[in-house]
Design a protein around this motif. Structure first.
Motif, PDB file in Angstrom:
ATOM      1  N   ASN A 147      47.422 -34.922 -20.022  1.00  0.00           N
ATOM      2  CA  ASN A 147      46.623 -36.133 -20.027  1.00  0.00           C
ATOM      3  C   ASN A 147      47.334 -37.213 -20.828  1.00  0.00           C
ATOM      4  O   ASN A 147      48.017 -36.930 -21.799  1.00  0.00           O
ATOM      5  CB  ASN A 147      45.253 -35.879 -20.625  1.00  0.00           C
ATOM      6  CG  ASN A 147      44.405 -34.961 -19.758  1.00  0.00           C
ATOM      7  OD1 ASN A 147      44.656 -34.807 -18.573  1.00  0.00           O
ATOM      8  ND2 ASN A 147      43.412 -34.342 -20.353  1.00  0.00           N
ATOM      9  N   ILE A 148      47.130 -38.429 -20.436  1.00  0.00           N
ATOM     10  CA  ILE A 148      47.717 -39.575 -21.123  1.00  0.00           C
ATOM     11  C   ILE A 148      46.575 -40.350 -21.777  1.00  0.00           C
ATOM     12  O   ILE A 148      45.602 -40.705 -21.116  1.00  0.00           O
ATOM     13  CB  ILE A 148      48.477 -40.487 -20.140  1.00  0.00           C
ATOM     14  CG1 ILE A 148      49.602 -39.705 -19.462  1.00  0.00           C
ATOM     15  CG2 ILE A 148      48.995 -41.725 -20.844  1.00  0.00           C
ATOM     16  CD1 ILE A 148      50.280 -40.468 -18.343  1.00  0.00           C
ATOM     17  N   SER A 149      46.694 -40.583 -23.073  1.00  0.00           N
ATOM     18  CA  SER A 149      45.684 -41.381 -23.768  1.00  0.00           C
ATOM     19  C   SER A 149      45.937 -42.853 -23.500  1.00  0.00           C
ATOM     20  O   SER A 149      47.082 -43.305 -23.469  1.00  0.00           O
ATOM     21  CB  SER A 149      45.748 -41.120 -25.273  1.00  0.00           C
ATOM     22  OG  SER A 149      45.441 -39.771 -25.547  1.00  0.00           O
ATOM     23  N   ILE A 150      44.867 -43.594 -23.318  1.00  0.00           N
ATOM     24  CA  ILE A 150      44.998 -45.031 -23.097  1.00  0.00           C
ATOM     25  C   ILE A 150      44.189 -45.778 -24.154  1.00  0.00           C
ATOM     26  O   ILE A 150      43.292 -45.210 -24.792  1.00  0.00           O
ATOM     27  CB  ILE A 150      44.545 -45.431 -21.680  1.00  0.00           C
ATOM     28  CG1 ILE A 150      43.110 -44.981 -21.390  1.00  0.00           C
ATOM     29  CG2 ILE A 150      45.481 -44.881 -20.635  1.00  0.00           C
ATOM     30  CD1 ILE A 150      42.565 -45.469 -20.060  1.00  0.00           C
ATOM     31  N   GLU A 151      44.539 -47.027 -24.340  1.00  0.00           N
ATOM     32  CA  GLU A 151      43.861 -47.851 -25.333  1.00  0.00           C
ATOM     33  C   GLU A 151      42.372 -47.897 -25.020  1.00  0.00           C
ATOM     34  O   GLU A 151      41.966 -48.016 -23.866  1.00  0.00           O
ATOM     35  CB  GLU A 151      44.448 -49.262 -25.299  1.00  0.00           C
ATOM     36  CG  GLU A 151      44.024 -50.122 -26.452  1.00  0.00           C
ATOM     37  CD  GLU A 151      44.738 -51.459 -26.454  1.00  0.00           C
ATOM     38  OE1 GLU A 151      44.059 -52.473 -26.655  1.00  0.00           O
ATOM     39  OE2 GLU A 151      45.967 -51.461 -26.258  1.00  0.00           O
ATOM     40  N   GLY A 152      41.560 -47.762 -26.013  1.00  0.00           N
ATOM     41  CA  GLY A 152      40.119 -47.776 -25.829  1.00  0.00           C
ATOM     42  C   GLY A 152      39.530 -46.377 -25.803  1.00  0.00           C
ATOM     43  O   GLY A 152      38.331 -46.218 -25.630  1.00  0.00           O
ATOM     44  N   GLY A 153      40.371 -45.358 -25.915  1.00  0.00           N
ATOM     45  CA  GLY A 153      39.884 -43.997 -26.037  1.00  0.00           C
ATOM     46  C   GLY A 153      39.818 -43.194 -24.761  1.00  0.00           C
ATOM     47  O   GLY A 153      39.439 -42.035 -24.790  1.00  0.00           O
ATOM     48  N   GLY A 154      40.146 -43.771 -23.634  1.00  0.00           N
ATOM     49  CA  GLY A 154      40.102 -43.018 -22.383  1.00  0.00           C
ATOM     50  C   GLY A 154      41.366 -42.204 -22.176  1.00  0.00           C
ATOM     51  O   GLY A 154      42.320 -42.280 -22.948  1.00  0.00           O
TER      52      GLY A 154
END
Length: 75
Positions: free
Chosen positions: A1-8
């Protein structure tokens, strides 16, 4: 999984799938493509089939000649 800005997160698949809409790892695509026939393989197969077809045609013609000769011999 790749974390994205904003916590998703973005789920990245580790295998090809007919149903998943997730991105897939580059190495999975590369490995799958390497198992497929190359254009050279397909060209060689086409050439082989053509040669075998010509051989079959020659054999059929020779059988026709033999049948003609047998007909002449047997009257």
């Amino acid at each position: 999984n790749i974390s994205i800005e904003g916590g998703g997160t973005i789920t990245v698949d580790s295998e090809l799938s007919d149903t998943s809409e997730n991105p897939v790892q580059n190495k999975v695509i590369t490995n799958t493509l390497q198992t497929k026939a190359s254009q050279t393989d397909l060209d060689n197969l086409s050439s082989t089939v053509t040669t075998q077809g010509q051989t079959i045609t020659s054999i059929q013609a020779e059988i026709g000649n033999i049948n003609t000769q047998l007909t002449e011999i047997n009257g």
